[in-house]
Design an enzyme around this catalytic site. Structure first.
Site, PDB file in Angstrom:
ATOM      1  N   GLU A   1       6.513 -23.868  10.468  1.00  0.00           N
ATOM      2  CA  GLU A   1       6.696 -23.817  11.920  1.00  0.00           C
ATOM      3  C   GLU A   1       5.906 -22.662  12.527  1.00  0.00           C
ATOM      4  O   GLU A   1       5.261 -21.883  11.816  1.00  0.00           O
ATOM      5  CB  GLU A   1       8.195 -23.718  12.231  1.00  0.00           C
ATOM      6  CG  GLU A   1       8.936 -24.939  11.693  1.00  0.00           C
ATOM      7  CD  GLU A   1      10.404 -25.006  12.068  1.00  0.00           C
ATOM      8  OE1 GLU A   1      10.956 -23.999  12.553  1.00  0.00           O
ATOM      9  OE2 GLU A   1      10.985 -26.091  11.882  1.00  0.00           O
TER      10      GLU A   1
ATOM     11  N   ASN B   1       7.353 -27.770   5.295  1.00  0.00           N
ATOM     12  CA  ASN B   1       7.096 -27.616   6.720  1.00  0.00           C
ATOM     13  C   ASN B   1       6.815 -26.151   7.047  1.00  0.00           C
ATOM     14  O   ASN B   1       7.374 -25.232   6.445  1.00  0.00           O
ATOM     15  CB  ASN B   1       8.215 -28.207   7.590  1.00  0.00           C
ATOM     16  CG  ASN B   1       9.597 -27.660   7.308  1.00  0.00           C
ATOM     17  OD1 ASN B   1       9.900 -27.266   6.191  1.00  0.00           O
ATOM     18  ND2 ASN B   1      10.434 -27.629   8.320  1.00  0.00           N
TER      19      ASN B   1
ATOM     20  N   GLU C   1       5.343 -33.473   4.839  1.00  0.00           N
ATOM     21  CA  GLU C   1       4.533 -34.597   4.344  1.00  0.00           C
ATOM     22  C   GLU C   1       3.056 -34.364   4.656  1.00  0.00           C
ATOM     23  O   GLU C   1       2.180 -34.660   3.836  1.00  0.00           O
ATOM     24  CB  GLU C   1       4.971 -35.917   5.001  1.00  0.00           C
ATOM     25  CG  GLU C   1       6.414 -36.315   4.715  1.00  0.00           C
ATOM     26  CD  GLU C   1       7.388 -35.804   5.763  1.00  0.00           C
ATOM     27  OE1 GLU C   1       7.230 -34.654   6.239  1.00  0.00           O
ATOM     28  OE2 GLU C   1       8.319 -36.544   6.099  1.00  0.00           O
TER      29      GLU C   1
ATOM     30  N   CYS D   1       9.265 -38.487   9.892  1.00  0.00           N
ATOM     31  CA  CYS D   1       9.138 -38.692  11.339  1.00  0.00           C
ATOM     32  C   CYS D   1       8.068 -39.763  11.605  1.00  0.00           C
ATOM     33  O   CYS D   1       7.326 -40.157  10.700  1.00  0.00           O
ATOM     34  CB  CYS D   1       8.765 -37.371  12.024  1.00  0.00           C
ATOM     35  SG  CYS D   1       7.052 -36.872  11.784  1.00  0.00           S
TER      36      CYS D   1
ATOM     37  N   CYS E   1       4.614 -30.708   9.484  1.00  0.00           N
ATOM     38  CA  CYS E   1       5.622 -31.329   8.623  1.00  0.00           C
ATOM     39  C   CYS E   1       5.250 -31.183   7.149  1.00  0.00           C
ATOM     40  O   CYS E   1       4.066 -31.053   6.795  1.00  0.00           O
ATOM     41  CB  CYS E   1       5.755 -32.812   8.948  1.00  0.00           C
ATOM     42  SG  CYS E   1       6.614 -33.168  10.482  1.00  0.00           S
TER      43      CYS E   1
ATOM     44  N   CYS F   1       4.545 -38.844  10.585  1.00  0.00           N
ATOM     45  CA  CYS F   1       4.344 -38.792   9.132  1.00  0.00           C
ATOM     46  C   CYS F   1       4.368 -40.178   8.511  1.00  0.00           C
ATOM     47  O   CYS F   1       3.724 -40.412   7.487  1.00  0.00           O
ATOM     48  CB  CYS F   1       5.372 -37.866   8.488  1.00  0.00           C
ATOM     49  SG  CYS F   1       4.942 -36.129   8.773  1.00  0.00           S
TER      50      CYS F   1
HETATM   51  N1  THU Z   1       9.975 -32.169   9.570  1.00  0.00           N
HETATM   52  C1  THU Z   1       9.262 -32.448   8.461  1.00  0.00           C
HETATM   53  O1  THU Z   1       8.751 -31.555   7.770  1.00  0.00           O
HETATM   54  N2  THU Z   1       9.091 -33.754   8.123  1.00  0.00           N
HETATM   55  C2  THU Z   1       9.611 -34.802   8.819  1.00  0.00           C
HETATM   56  O2  THU Z   1       9.323 -35.941   8.501  1.00  0.00           O
HETATM   57  C3  THU Z   1      10.535 -34.553   9.930  1.00  0.00           C
HETATM   58  C4  THU Z   1      10.579 -33.162  10.414  1.00  0.00           C
HETATM   59  C5  THU Z   1      10.126 -30.760   9.971  1.00  0.00           C
HETATM   60  C6  THU Z   1       9.389 -30.393  11.223  1.00  0.00           C
HETATM   61  C7  THU Z   1      10.173 -29.203  11.695  1.00  0.00           C
HETATM   62  O3  THU Z   1       9.651 -28.034  11.073  1.00  0.00           O
HETATM   63  C8  THU Z   1      11.573 -29.450  11.195  1.00  0.00           C
HETATM   64  O4  THU Z   1      11.470 -30.461  10.212  1.00  0.00           O
HETATM   65  C9  THU Z   1      12.534 -29.876  12.257  1.00  0.00           C
HETATM   66  O5  THU Z   1      12.053 -30.926  12.991  1.00  0.00           O
END
Ligand code: THU
Length: 132
Positions: A46, A44, A57, A90, A55, A93
Protein backbone atom coordinates in the site's frame (compact mmCIF):
# COMPACT_ATOMS: atom_id res chain seq x y z
CA UNK A 1 9.57 -32.12 -7.73
CA UNK A 2 6.08 -30.79 -8.44
CA UNK A 3 4.75 -28.11 -6.11
CA UNK A 4 1.77 -29.46 -4.16
CA UNK A 5 -1.23 -27.35 -3.21
CA UNK A 6 -0.12 -27.40 0.44
CA UNK A 7 3.26 -25.96 -0.53
CA UNK A 8 1.66 -23.35 -2.76
CA UNK A 9 -0.71 -22.27 0.02
CA UNK A 10 2.15 -22.11 2.51
CA UNK A 11 4.13 -19.93 0.09
CA UNK A 12 1.15 -17.57 -0.24
CA UNK A 13 0.82 -17.47 3.54
CA UNK A 14 4.53 -16.71 3.94
CA UNK A 15 4.25 -13.91 1.38
CA UNK A 16 1.21 -12.60 3.24
CA UNK A 17 3.40 -12.08 6.32
CA UNK A 18 5.40 -9.49 4.36
CA UNK A 19 2.37 -7.51 3.20
CA UNK A 20 2.73 -3.76 3.58
CA UNK A 21 -0.86 -2.97 4.45
CA UNK A 22 -0.57 -0.23 7.05
CA UNK A 23 -3.65 1.62 5.79
CA UNK A 24 -6.14 -1.22 5.43
CA UNK A 25 -4.51 -3.78 7.73
CA UNK A 26 -5.74 -6.31 5.22
CA UNK A 27 -2.81 -8.58 4.40
CA UNK A 28 -2.72 -10.61 1.22
CA UNK A 29 -0.14 -13.01 -0.20
CA UNK A 30 -0.18 -14.75 -3.56
CA UNK A 31 1.85 -17.63 -4.95
CA UNK A 32 1.95 -18.86 -8.53
CA UNK A 33 3.11 -22.09 -10.15
CA UNK A 34 4.11 -21.21 -13.70
CA UNK A 35 4.30 -23.28 -16.88
CA UNK A 36 7.82 -24.38 -15.96
CA UNK A 37 6.72 -25.58 -12.54
CA UNK A 38 8.38 -22.68 -10.75
CA UNK A 39 7.09 -20.70 -7.79
CA UNK A 40 6.59 -16.92 -7.72
CA UNK A 41 5.18 -14.93 -4.84
CA UNK A 42 3.91 -11.44 -4.09
CA UNK A 43 2.16 -9.46 -1.38
CA UNK A 44 0.07 -6.31 -1.35
CA UNK A 45 1.99 -3.05 -1.02
CA UNK A 46 0.00 0.00 0.00
CA UNK A 47 0.91 3.66 -0.19
CA UNK A 48 0.04 6.88 1.61
CA UNK A 49 -1.44 7.94 -1.72
CA UNK A 50 -4.03 5.18 -1.44
CA UNK A 51 -4.68 4.67 -5.13
CA UNK A 52 -1.04 3.69 -5.69
CA UNK A 53 -1.37 0.47 -3.70
CA UNK A 54 -0.67 -2.82 -5.44
CA UNK A 55 -2.45 -6.14 -4.98
CA UNK A 56 -0.63 -9.33 -4.07
CA UNK A 57 -1.68 -11.06 -7.29
CA UNK A 58 -0.25 -8.22 -9.39
CA UNK A 59 3.08 -8.50 -7.56
CA UNK A 60 3.24 -12.29 -8.03
CA UNK A 61 2.37 -11.98 -11.72
CA UNK A 62 5.07 -9.33 -12.19
CA UNK A 63 7.59 -11.64 -10.50
CA UNK A 64 6.57 -14.49 -12.80
CA UNK A 65 6.86 -12.39 -15.95
CA UNK A 66 10.25 -10.97 -15.10
CA UNK A 67 11.54 -14.53 -14.44
CA UNK A 68 10.34 -15.62 -17.89
CA UNK A 69 7.16 -17.42 -16.83
CA UNK A 70 4.51 -17.48 -19.56
CA UNK A 71 1.40 -19.05 -18.01
CA UNK A 72 -0.24 -19.35 -14.61
CA UNK A 73 -0.91 -23.02 -13.93
CA UNK A 74 -2.09 -22.46 -10.35
CA UNK A 75 -2.33 -19.39 -8.15
CA UNK A 76 -3.06 -19.37 -4.43
CA UNK A 77 -4.30 -16.20 -2.76
CA UNK A 78 -4.06 -16.06 1.04
CA UNK A 79 -6.08 -13.27 2.63
CA UNK A 80 -9.13 -12.52 4.71
CA UNK A 81 -10.26 -14.22 7.90
CA UNK A 82 -12.63 -17.06 8.66
CA UNK A 83 -15.18 -14.55 10.05
CA UNK A 84 -15.40 -12.65 6.76
CA UNK A 85 -14.19 -15.28 4.32
CA UNK A 86 -11.14 -15.57 2.09
CA UNK A 87 -9.84 -12.85 -0.21
CA UNK A 88 -11.20 -13.65 -3.64
CA UNK A 89 -9.24 -11.73 -6.30
CA UNK A 90 -10.55 -8.22 -6.97
CA UNK A 91 -11.98 -7.45 -10.39
CA UNK A 92 -8.74 -5.98 -11.70
CA UNK A 93 -6.74 -8.99 -10.55
CA UNK A 94 -9.21 -11.35 -12.20
CA UNK A 95 -8.39 -9.63 -15.46
CA UNK A 96 -4.65 -9.73 -14.66
CA UNK A 97 -4.84 -13.46 -13.96
CA UNK A 98 -6.90 -13.96 -17.12
CA UNK A 99 -4.07 -12.53 -19.21
CA UNK A 100 -1.80 -15.45 -18.26
CA UNK A 101 -4.39 -18.16 -17.69
CA UNK A 102 -6.03 -20.90 -19.71
CA UNK A 103 -9.05 -23.09 -19.12
CA UNK A 104 -7.05 -25.39 -16.83
CA UNK A 105 -5.71 -22.61 -14.57
CA UNK A 106 -6.74 -23.12 -10.95
CA UNK A 107 -7.27 -20.23 -8.53
CA UNK A 108 -7.11 -21.23 -4.88
CA UNK A 109 -8.34 -18.88 -2.15
CA UNK A 110 -7.71 -19.39 1.54
CA UNK A 111 -8.05 -17.33 4.70
CA UNK A 112 -6.60 -18.15 8.12
CA UNK A 113 -8.59 -21.40 8.39
CA UNK A 114 -7.82 -24.80 6.89
CA UNK A 115 -10.52 -24.66 4.24
CA UNK A 116 -9.69 -23.56 0.75
CA UNK A 117 -11.78 -23.09 -2.36
CA UNK A 118 -10.80 -23.57 -5.97
CA UNK A 119 -12.09 -21.71 -9.00
CA UNK A 120 -11.45 -21.56 -12.71
CA UNK A 121 -10.96 -18.20 -14.40
CA UNK A 122 -14.26 -18.71 -16.23
CA UNK A 123 -16.01 -18.96 -12.87
CA UNK A 124 -14.45 -15.77 -11.51
CA UNK A 125 -14.49 -13.80 -14.77
CA UNK A 126 -17.16 -15.03 -17.16
CA UNK A 127 -17.31 -13.50 -20.64
CA UNK A 128 -13.85 -12.01 -20.09
CA UNK A 129 -12.26 -9.42 -22.31
CA UNK A 130 -9.71 -10.75 -24.82
CA UNK A 131 -8.04 -9.18 -27.83
CA UNK A 132 -7.55 -12.52 -29.62
N1 THU B 1 -5.95 -6.78 -2.17
C1 THU B 1 -5.14 -7.68 -2.76
O1 THU B 1 -3.92 -7.71 -2.54
N2 THU B 1 -5.70 -8.55 -3.64
C2 THU B 1 -7.02 -8.59 -3.95
O2 THU B 1 -7.42 -9.34 -4.82
C3 THU B 1 -7.97 -7.76 -3.20
C4 THU B 1 -7.36 -6.69 -2.39
C5 THU B 1 -5.35 -5.80 -1.24
C6 THU B 1 -5.35 -4.39 -1.76
C7 THU B 1 -5.28 -3.61 -0.48
O3 THU B 1 -3.92 -3.45 -0.11
C8 THU B 1 -5.97 -4.48 0.54
O4 THU B 1 -6.04 -5.77 -0.03
C9 THU B 1 -7.34 -4.02 0.91
O5 THU B 1 -8.12 -3.79 -0.19
Amino acid sequence: MAIRNDDLINAAREARKNAYSRYSNYNVGAAIVDDQGRLHVGCNVENAAYNLGNCAEAAAIAAMVQEGGKRIVRIAVAGGYSEIGPCTPCGGCRQRINEFADKNTVIIVIDDSKEWREYSVAELLPESFHLD
